[in-house]
Motif scaffolding. Structure first.
Motif, PDB file in Angstrom:
ATOM      1  N   ASP A 148     -16.364  27.660 -30.707  1.00 14.99           N
ATOM      2  CA  ASP A 148     -16.543  27.498 -32.150  1.00 14.99           C
ATOM      3  C   ASP A 148     -17.935  26.935 -32.412  1.00 14.99           C
ATOM      4  O   ASP A 148     -18.101  25.751 -32.681  1.00 14.99           O
ATOM      5  CB  ASP A 148     -15.455  26.602 -32.741  1.00 14.99           C
ATOM      6  N   CYS A 202     -19.017  27.874 -36.765  1.00 12.66           N
ATOM      7  CA  CYS A 202     -18.203  26.948 -37.564  1.00 12.66           C
ATOM      8  C   CYS A 202     -17.380  26.108 -36.591  1.00 12.66           C
ATOM      9  O   CYS A 202     -16.322  26.543 -36.123  1.00 12.66           O
ATOM     10  CB  CYS A 202     -17.271  27.707 -38.507  1.00 12.66           C
ATOM     11  N   ALA A 205     -15.446  22.664 -40.020  1.00 13.88           N
ATOM     12  CA  ALA A 205     -14.427  23.348 -40.810  1.00 13.88           C
ATOM     13  C   ALA A 205     -13.418  22.372 -41.407  1.00 13.88           C
ATOM     14  O   ALA A 205     -12.766  22.691 -42.416  1.00 13.88           O
ATOM     15  CB  ALA A 205     -13.711  24.378 -39.946  1.00 13.88           C
ATOM     16  N   PRO A 265     -15.248  22.397 -48.068  1.00 17.07           N
ATOM     17  CA  PRO A 265     -16.195  23.507 -48.212  1.00 17.07           C
ATOM     18  C   PRO A 265     -17.239  23.220 -49.285  1.00 17.07           C
ATOM     19  O   PRO A 265     -16.919  22.753 -50.389  1.00 17.07           O
ATOM     20  CB  PRO A 265     -15.298  24.683 -48.637  1.00 17.07           C
ATOM     21  N   ASN A 308     -20.330  20.564 -44.590  1.00 14.60           N
ATOM     22  CA  ASN A 308     -19.875  21.953 -44.464  1.00 14.60           C
ATOM     23  C   ASN A 308     -20.573  22.806 -45.513  1.00 14.60           C
ATOM     24  O   ASN A 308     -19.939  23.373 -46.413  1.00 14.60           O
ATOM     25  CB  ASN A 308     -18.349  22.018 -44.627  1.00 14.60           C
ATOM     26  N   CYS A 366     -17.310  26.788 -44.258  1.00 13.47           N
ATOM     27  CA  CYS A 366     -16.468  27.318 -43.190  1.00 13.47           C
ATOM     28  C   CYS A 366     -15.014  26.944 -43.487  1.00 13.47           C
ATOM     29  O   CYS A 366     -14.715  25.787 -43.781  1.00 13.47           O
ATOM     30  CB  CYS A 366     -16.876  26.721 -41.843  1.00 13.47           C
ATOM     31  N   GLU A 426     -12.361  27.780 -41.312  1.00 13.92           N
ATOM     32  CA  GLU A 426     -11.637  27.534 -40.077  1.00 13.92           C
ATOM     33  C   GLU A 426     -12.626  27.600 -38.915  1.00 13.92           C
ATOM     34  O   GLU A 426     -13.734  28.129 -39.079  1.00 13.92           O
ATOM     35  CB  GLU A 426     -10.528  28.561 -39.875  1.00 13.92           C
ATOM     36  N   SER A 480     -14.685  28.905 -35.932  1.00 14.37           N
ATOM     37  CA  SER A 480     -15.052  30.264 -35.546  1.00 14.37           C
ATOM     38  C   SER A 480     -14.651  30.531 -34.097  1.00 14.37           C
ATOM     39  O   SER A 480     -14.326  29.621 -33.344  1.00 14.37           O
ATOM     40  CB  SER A 480     -16.561  30.481 -35.724  1.00 14.37           C
ATOM     41  N   ALA A 486     -16.608  34.414 -37.733  1.00 14.13           N
ATOM     42  CA  ALA A 486     -16.424  33.211 -38.549  1.00 14.13           C
ATOM     43  C   ALA A 486     -15.933  33.587 -39.945  1.00 14.13           C
ATOM     44  O   ALA A 486     -16.400  34.568 -40.538  1.00 14.13           O
ATOM     45  CB  ALA A 486     -17.738  32.438 -38.646  1.00 14.13           C
ATOM     46  N   VAL A 543     -16.052  32.436 -43.610  1.00 13.22           N
ATOM     47  CA  VAL A 543     -16.879  31.573 -44.441  1.00 13.22           C
ATOM     48  C   VAL A 543     -16.590  31.873 -45.907  1.00 13.22           C
ATOM     49  O   VAL A 543     -17.042  32.890 -46.445  1.00 13.22           O
ATOM     50  CB  VAL A 543     -18.380  31.780 -44.144  1.00 13.22           C
TER      51      VAL A 543
END
Length: 306
Positions: A169, A172, A177, A181, A186, A190, A192, A194, A237, A239
């Motif tokens: 990851d 992200c 994550a 957001p 962040n 992101c 979650e 990646s 990822a 996003v």
């Protein structure tokens, strides 16, 4: 619908536009971009630096072996931690990526003696996940043999290769994550962690000079290796409703210098300690000082001759 735009600094406006599409009621978008970058670009350097931590270099100098001889070995090498400036490699050196994953790289080896004093080595890195990074199908192969012996000095040659990948990851990270957001922690929103993939493929040759004095347990050696790198990264990822499936690849040749010593623990067991240095050039954007951009690590190994 797939959005396609060049993956460079100009990608930032394209990505910003893509992030607005979900808010406008447009279905989830997939960004499928591709870019080939020089090895001395921030992205190229980051990929090459990670591959340097896994180079399939020699653990012991080439020795005279007989057909059917067998050697088992394990090895672990350190991976230096990068500072914040060094981790700003995305979008040409402006976006921070989480490159500090596992602090070490390890592999297991088995060597088999062939005719003409050639040893065939097979190497494997187990798929153990550490801090979100996991090797996948990471295998190595090598052929080595002594070339010249003069008294206690021995010159040997080793050809090596490795194929496989590591998932992590990076774009992200789990820590990023988990934050709100659009917040400072962040900024790209992101949603979650990646699941990015880096191919660790490389091949090369290593020339090794060693000294093996009769009756002494110590066996010092030094080597120089030339390695062809073909790094390839695939981003995966999520996003803010946009799936980034961009790819980046590069190519180039590196030189690695190693100094090590083996110590015999009886007739069959040996422990080795080595350090390897791979110089890198990297062209970072103005205002990013980077850091120690060359790769330098320590490697510890244990071998057993059957």
């Amino acid at each position: 619908m797939t959005i396609s735009c060049p993956r460079s600094r100009s990608t930032l406006p394209c990505l910003a536009a893509a992030l607005l599409l979900p808010a406008l009621g447009v279905a989830q978008e997939v960004i499928g971009t591709h870019e080939k970058v020089p090895l001395d670009s921030p992205e190229g350097w980051a990929m090459a630096y990670m591959i340097a931590s896994s180079l399939n270099l020699s653990q012991l100098p080439p020795e005279s072996v007989a057909p059917g001889d067998v050697r088992f070995a394990v090895e672990a090498g350190s991976i230096p931690r990068l500072n914040e400036d060094q981790q700003r490699v995305g979008f040409g050196g402006f976006k921070a990526e989480d490159l500090n994953k596992s602090p070490a790289f390890g592999r297991a080896r088995v060597g088999i003696g062939l005719p003409w004093e050639v040893m065939l080595e097979l190497a494997w890195t187990p798929p153990l996940e550490i801090d979100g990074a996991r090797p996948e199908g990471l295998w190595g192969v090598a052929l080595s043999r002594p070339l010249l012996s003069v008294r206690d000095w021995r010159l040997g040659l080793r050809a090596f290769a490795q194929q496989g990948e590591v998932s992590a990851d990076v774009t992200c990270s789990a820590d990023v994550a988990a934050q709100t957001p659009g917040s400072a922690g962040n900024p790209l929103s992101c949603l979650e962690p990646s699941n990015d993939i880096l191919a660790m493929d490389h091949y090369g040759a290593e020339l090794i000079l060693s000294r093996d004095e009769r009756g002494q347990p110590w066996q010092p050696y030094l080597s120089v290796a030339s390695t062809r790198l073909d790094p390839f990264t695939e981003v995966n990822a999520l996003v803010l409703g946009v799936v980034d499936r961009s790819t980046i690849d590069s190519e180039g040749t590196t030189t690695t210098f190693s100094v090590g010593v083996g110590y015999r623990l009886g007739q069959r067991w040996r422990v080795t300690l080595a350090t390897s240095y791979t110089p890198f050039d990297v062209q970072r954007p103005a205002g990013n000082p980077g850091g120690q951009d060359n790769f330098w690590n320590l490697r510890l190994g244990l071998s057993w001759d059957l």
